[in-house]
Design an enzyme around this catalytic site. Structure first.
Site, PDB file in Angstrom:
ATOM      1  N   ASP A  89      21.319 -16.558 -39.501  1.00  0.00           N
ATOM      2  CA  ASP A  89      22.068 -16.965 -38.306  1.00  0.00           C
ATOM      3  C   ASP A  89      22.961 -15.840 -37.802  1.00  0.00           C
ATOM      4  O   ASP A  89      23.110 -15.639 -36.589  1.00  0.00           O
ATOM      5  CB  ASP A  89      22.915 -18.196 -38.617  1.00  0.00           C
ATOM      6  CG  ASP A  89      22.083 -19.459 -38.774  1.00  0.00           C
ATOM      7  OD1 ASP A  89      20.877 -19.424 -38.427  1.00  0.00           O
ATOM      8  OD2 ASP A  89      22.631 -20.478 -39.231  1.00  0.00           O
TER       9      ASP A  89
ATOM     10  N   GLU B  99      13.346 -16.970 -33.664  1.00  0.00           N
ATOM     11  CA  GLU B  99      13.751 -15.571 -33.539  1.00  0.00           C
ATOM     12  C   GLU B  99      13.191 -14.923 -32.281  1.00  0.00           C
ATOM     13  O   GLU B  99      13.178 -13.697 -32.168  1.00  0.00           O
ATOM     14  CB  GLU B  99      13.315 -14.787 -34.774  1.00  0.00           C
ATOM     15  CG  GLU B  99      11.821 -14.609 -34.932  1.00  0.00           C
ATOM     16  CD  GLU B  99      11.153 -15.744 -35.701  1.00  0.00           C
ATOM     17  OE1 GLU B  99      10.083 -15.499 -36.261  1.00  0.00           O
ATOM     18  OE2 GLU B  99      11.715 -16.864 -35.749  1.00  0.00           O
TER      19      GLU B  99
END
Length: 326
Positions: free
Chosen positions: A218, A244
């Site tokens: 994260d 992502e």
């Protein structure tokens, strides 16, 4: 009372209202002689309450037109009739006339119709006081309703903003991108400017999560989003597409310029490790697919996205850490 009032009527009508409505003199108030002047004023001002002189026929048409405009729909509008009271006893004809006027006022969009004759045509000060109290009550109701409307609008704006922002990266989310892309395509075609798109994937991101945990993953996503923001011009808009993957809309950007920008971004990520802590630096790379809007592309941008996504897949299949344009 705090708020703003627009009075539409002759000077005598305006003067009498200022006498009847306590606190009107300290409010923001505009006084115009007729509907035409009111229409011109509403181009730049938005009052909370509009008080219309019912004796002017054009004010009824103005009220109906006003309530057909979404941005003025919430303005509390009252038609005020100062014509003489009927004699006693009230005949059926007079009663039907007043009911008809009230009904018509509501049908044209007024929030209220008030019979408010001058004191010289009403016997007894008690009657005058009751009529004035009715007007005061409507104005208080208007301010309460408008305050509630503003609070609700602010809450809706906040919820809309939250719904369009990715909570982790604070970039626009997939929903925001799906809303913005068709709009940008329309603007691009109207102005005959180019529009390009980048789809970016962080290479081997799953390994970051597997080796260092999702909290580090994260943090990488947040840091990557910050780099995107800091290295984009104001007309280059990044979004988190999912996981992502990120997308960047490049307004007024040709295919050649988009490819050069993507290559600069690739080098930036390749040359600058992600410093997670004093003990952990992560050297990461990205793959980028680039596409530019074509005349034959659909208005929703599906073909544009498909080409950019195909180019991204080619970049990943041919070794990653590269830009593919097509």
């Amino acid at each position: 009372m705090n708020g703003s009032v627009l009075i539409v009527g002759d000077s005598d009508f305006s003067a009498r209202l200022c006498e009847k409505v306590r606190g009107l003199s300290v409010m923001t108030a505009w006084q115009v002689p007729d509907a035409q002047a009111a229409t011109e004023l509403l181009d730049s001002e938005t009052p909370d309450i509009i008080l219309l002189q019912a004796a002017q026929p054009s004010n009824w048409e103005f009220c109906q037109s006003l309530k057909q405009q979404r941005h003025h729909l919430w303005c509390y509008t009252i038609l005020l009739d100062e014509r003489n009271c009927p004699p006693e006893p009230i005949s059926e004809e007079v009663l039907l006339r007043q009911v008809g006027l009230t009904t018509t006022a509501l049908e044209v969009g007024a929030d209220a119709y008030l019979w408010l004759p001058s004191a010289t045509t009403v016997e007894g000060t008690a009657s005058v006081d009751h009529l004035n109290r009715a007007l005061q009550a409507h104005i208080r109701t208007a301010f309460r309703r408008n305050q509630a409307y503003r609070e609700l609008s602010q809450a809706n704006d906040l919820l809309s903003a939250i719904a369009l922002v990715d909570p982790l990266t604070q970039l626009g989310n997939r929903r925001a991108f799906d809303w913005e892309l068709p709009r940008q395509i329309q603007v691009t075609r109207e102005q005959n400017h180019p529009l390009s798109l980048l789809i970016i994937d962080i290479d081997f991101f799953k390994q970051v999560n597997d080796d260092h945990g999702h909290l580090v993953g994260d943090q990488v996503l947040r840091m990557f989003a910050d780099r995107l923001r800091h290295h984009m011009r104001f007309y280059e808009t990044p979004f988190r597409y999912g996981g992502e993957e990120f997308v960047v809309l490049l307004q007024s950007t040709t295919a050649e310029d988009a490819e050069q920008l993507a290559e600069r971004l690739r080098r930036l990520i390749n040359d600058t490790p992600f410093v997670i802590s004093k003990r952990l630096d992560l050297p990461l790379t990205i793959s980028i697919g680039v596409a530019t809007l074509a005349a034959t592309d659909d208005e929703h941008g599906k073909e544009l996205i498909r080409r950019a996504d195909d180019n991204l897949l080619r970049a990943k299949r041919t070794g990653r850490n590269r830009v593919i344009m097509g």
